[in-house]
Motif scaffolding. Sequence first.
Motif, PDB file in Angstrom:
ATOM      1  N   UNK A 270     -31.273   1.755   2.634  1.00  0.00           N
ATOM      2  CA  UNK A 270     -30.994   1.034   3.173  1.00  0.00           C
ATOM      3  C   UNK A 270     -31.519   0.043   4.190  1.00  0.00           C
ATOM      4  N   UNK A 271     -32.785   0.848   4.682  1.00  0.00           N
ATOM      5  CA  UNK A 271     -34.059   0.315   5.533  1.00  0.00           C
ATOM      6  C   UNK A 271     -34.542  -1.171   4.844  1.00  0.00           C
ATOM      7  N   UNK A 272     -35.651  -0.448   3.745  1.00  0.00           N
ATOM      8  CA  UNK A 272     -35.944  -1.442   2.752  1.00  0.00           C
ATOM      9  C   UNK A 272     -34.940  -2.711   2.448  1.00  0.00           C
ATOM     10  N   UNK A 273     -33.866  -2.091   2.175  1.00  0.00           N
ATOM     11  CA  UNK A 273     -33.023  -3.771   1.996  1.00  0.00           C
ATOM     12  C   UNK A 273     -32.588  -4.626   2.988  1.00  0.00           C
ATOM     13  N   UNK A 274     -32.115  -3.801   4.544  1.00  0.00           N
ATOM     14  CA  UNK A 274     -32.602  -4.347   5.838  1.00  0.00           C
ATOM     15  C   UNK A 274     -33.586  -4.871   6.228  1.00  0.00           C
ATOM     16  N   UNK A 275     -34.891  -5.052   5.358  1.00  0.00           N
ATOM     17  CA  UNK A 275     -35.990  -5.255   5.472  1.00  0.00           C
ATOM     18  C   UNK A 275     -36.558  -6.383   4.490  1.00  0.00           C
ATOM     19  N   UNK A 276     -35.074  -6.261   3.755  1.00  0.00           N
ATOM     20  CA  UNK A 276     -36.163  -7.689   3.134  1.00  0.00           C
ATOM     21  C   UNK A 276     -34.805  -9.238   3.401  1.00  0.00           C
ATOM     22  N   UNK A 277     -34.031  -8.765   3.969  1.00  0.00           N
ATOM     23  CA  UNK A 277     -32.379  -9.415   4.570  1.00  0.00           C
ATOM     24  C   UNK A 277     -33.347 -10.156   5.520  1.00  0.00           C
ATOM     25  N   UNK A 278     -33.830  -9.843   6.688  1.00  0.00           N
ATOM     26  CA  UNK A 278     -34.581  -9.907   7.405  1.00  0.00           C
ATOM     27  C   UNK A 278     -35.860  -9.627   8.036  1.00  0.00           C
ATOM     28  N   UNK A 279     -37.158 -10.226   7.345  1.00  0.00           N
ATOM     29  CA  UNK A 279     -38.297  -9.189   7.456  1.00  0.00           C
ATOM     30  C   UNK A 279     -38.602  -9.240   8.521  1.00  0.00           C
ATOM     31  N   UNK A 280     -38.401 -10.372   9.324  1.00  0.00           N
ATOM     32  CA  UNK A 280     -38.917 -10.402  11.302  1.00  0.00           C
ATOM     33  C   UNK A 280     -38.210  -9.070  11.461  1.00  0.00           C
TER      34      UNK A 280
END
Length: 79
Positions: A43-53
Amino acid sequence: SFDLDDTLYNNHPIIKAAVSAQQNYLNALPRYQEQGPQYWQQCRQLAALQQPELKDNVTQWRKHTLRLALSKLGFTEQE
């Protein structure tokens, strides 16, 4: 302020305790625990993909990941 580079004090025990407390809380939720030990990281990786900032804001990244992880398990915003 938050001393991420340990120039003022050793914050590793504090961070470890906070991460452990969060995981203990989440693992008390059967739907969460059923996902297995890699679920948070996924989920952490997906969150980073969704919002890289978010990678530059650890607190917001953690909050977004928490919302994402729980919503994927069917929890509502109110829950």
